[in-house]
Design an enzyme around this catalytic site. Sequence first.
Site, short mmCIF file in Angstrom:
data_model
loop_
_atom_site.label_atom_id
_atom_site.label_comp_id
_atom_site.label_asym_id
_atom_site.label_seq_id
_atom_site.Cartn_x
_atom_site.Cartn_y
_atom_site.Cartn_z
N LYS A 52 46.13 38.87 28.76
CA LYS A 52 45.50 38.09 29.83
C LYS A 52 44.72 36.94 29.23
O LYS A 52 44.00 37.12 28.23
CB LYS A 52 44.54 39.00 30.62
N HIS A 99 48.84 52.55 40.73
CA HIS A 99 47.87 52.01 39.77
C HIS A 99 47.14 53.11 38.99
O HIS A 99 46.95 53.01 37.77
CB HIS A 99 46.86 51.14 40.53
N ASP A 145 52.14 40.05 35.69
CA ASP A 145 51.63 41.36 36.11
C ASP A 145 50.36 41.18 36.93
O ASP A 145 49.34 40.70 36.44
CB ASP A 145 51.31 42.21 34.87
N PRO A 196 45.95 44.69 25.78
CA PRO A 196 46.52 44.73 24.42
C PRO A 196 45.59 44.13 23.38
O PRO A 196 45.70 44.43 22.20
CB PRO A 196 47.81 43.91 24.55
N LYS A 219 50.82 46.41 42.05
CA LYS A 219 50.45 47.83 42.00
C LYS A 219 49.76 48.28 43.28
O LYS A 219 49.03 47.49 43.91
CB LYS A 219 49.51 48.09 40.80
N ASN A 248 48.51 54.48 34.12
CA ASN A 248 47.41 55.39 33.79
C ASN A 248 47.74 56.86 34.02
O ASN A 248 46.84 57.69 34.15
CB ASN A 248 46.15 55.02 34.59
N ILE A 279 46.96 30.91 26.33
CA ILE A 279 48.17 31.40 27.02
C ILE A 279 49.40 31.02 26.20
O ILE A 279 50.29 31.85 25.96
CB ILE A 279 48.23 30.81 28.45
P1 A2P Z 1 40.05 34.29 28.38
O1 A2P Z 1 40.74 34.85 29.59
O2 A2P Z 1 38.73 33.67 28.68
O3 A2P Z 1 40.96 33.40 27.58
P2 A2P Z 1 43.34 41.65 27.16
O4 A2P Z 1 44.63 40.89 27.22
O5 A2P Z 1 43.32 42.74 26.14
O6 A2P Z 1 42.88 42.12 28.51
O7 A2P Z 1 42.22 40.62 26.62
C1 A2P Z 1 41.80 39.54 27.41
C2 A2P Z 1 40.54 38.95 26.84
O8 A2P Z 1 40.82 38.31 25.58
C3 A2P Z 1 39.96 37.89 27.73
O9 A2P Z 1 38.56 37.95 27.57
C4 A2P Z 1 40.53 36.61 27.16
O10 A2P Z 1 39.66 35.52 27.41
C5 A2P Z 1 40.58 36.90 25.68
N1 A2P Z 1 41.71 36.23 25.01
C6 A2P Z 1 43.00 36.24 25.39
N2 A2P Z 1 43.78 35.59 24.52
C7 A2P Z 1 42.95 35.11 23.56
C8 A2P Z 1 43.17 34.32 22.39
N3 A2P Z 1 44.38 33.95 22.05
N4 A2P Z 1 42.07 34.02 21.64
C9 A2P Z 1 40.83 34.43 22.00
N5 A2P Z 1 40.57 35.18 23.10
C10 A2P Z 1 41.62 35.51 23.87
#
Ligand code: A2P
Length: 282
Positions: A238, A110, A47, A197, A77, A148, A245
């Site tokens: 993300k 978007h 995405d 999320p 988007k 949104n 990941i």
């Molecule tokens: P980073 O990109 O530095 O790993 P969302 O998906 O709600 O947008 O949240 C993304 C945020 O959560 C980013 O700051 C990401 O940091 C962090 N994040 C994503 N996956 C994890 C994980 N498994 N453990 C800790 N932080 C995570």
Amino acid sequence: MALTDTFTLINDVKIPVVGFGTWQTPDGDVAYQATLDALKAGYRHIDTAAAYGNEESVGRAIADSGIAREDLFITTKLWNADHGYTETQAALTLSLQKLGLDYVDLYLIHWPNPVAFRNEWQQRNADTWRAMEEAYAAGKVRAIGVSNFQVHHLEELFKTATIKPMVNQLFLNPSDTEAEIVAFDNAHNILNEAYSPLGTGAIFDLPEVQTVANRLNKTVAQVVLRWSLDKGFLPLPKSTHTERIIENGQLFDFELSAADTAIIDNLHGKFGFHTEADEAKF
Ligand code: A2P
């Protein structure tokens, strides 16, 4: 279930149940490597958005992954500055060019009400949507949708649309489950995708989910992403870290009990709510 499992949109297009989010992932090496890591980890749904500024790097990773195009699901988007009929045509052409693709699987408006068009958002969305319907008919996009949008934005769009949106991407997490629009989308066969999320990271500050995670021997991220799937959402986590990941894709070897779910449901409001589209400053 697995990362390659799919939901089926109202037009029969299959969409992998978890997407890899790239909002706030910087263009260049970071977006390239993160997208490549995600594809290596088994994600097949990416995405992005014109506004994220990373379409070129994402596209490069897609090309270098060696994965067949038809096995991927790519979303981008339309940004706020480009609402309008010819503007949408031009913006889609540019996004495809940057991504290096002949088509995207999903194209979303978007935001419904850009500040620049606040006195004419209805007409702008109608014109934008007509261009998106034509792009859909021409095979440049396999599905079209919005992001949104609240109920009144969709009701307005329905007045002129000949094809209904197949997806609404929303700020959906334990702090805000947007009950009204989610129910409306469900009633109209519009799939709810969940951006932020993990609350853009805010979930990690809450001790409640850690308790559930410890009991299940899973991580906070995994528990909350599983909760999102259980709600019928399609989460778009993300990360720019390889291990995270991979971790965020391992969601299918455990289940949340009713008690665990209730603990997470109780986090309503703990880290804020979605941005009101009609008041957004962009
Ligand atoms: P980073 O990109 O530095 O790993 P969302 O998906 O709600 O947008 O949240 C993304 C945020 O959560 C980013 O700051 C990401 O940091 C962090 N994040 C994503 N996956 C994890 C994980 N498994 N453990 C800790 N932080 C995570």
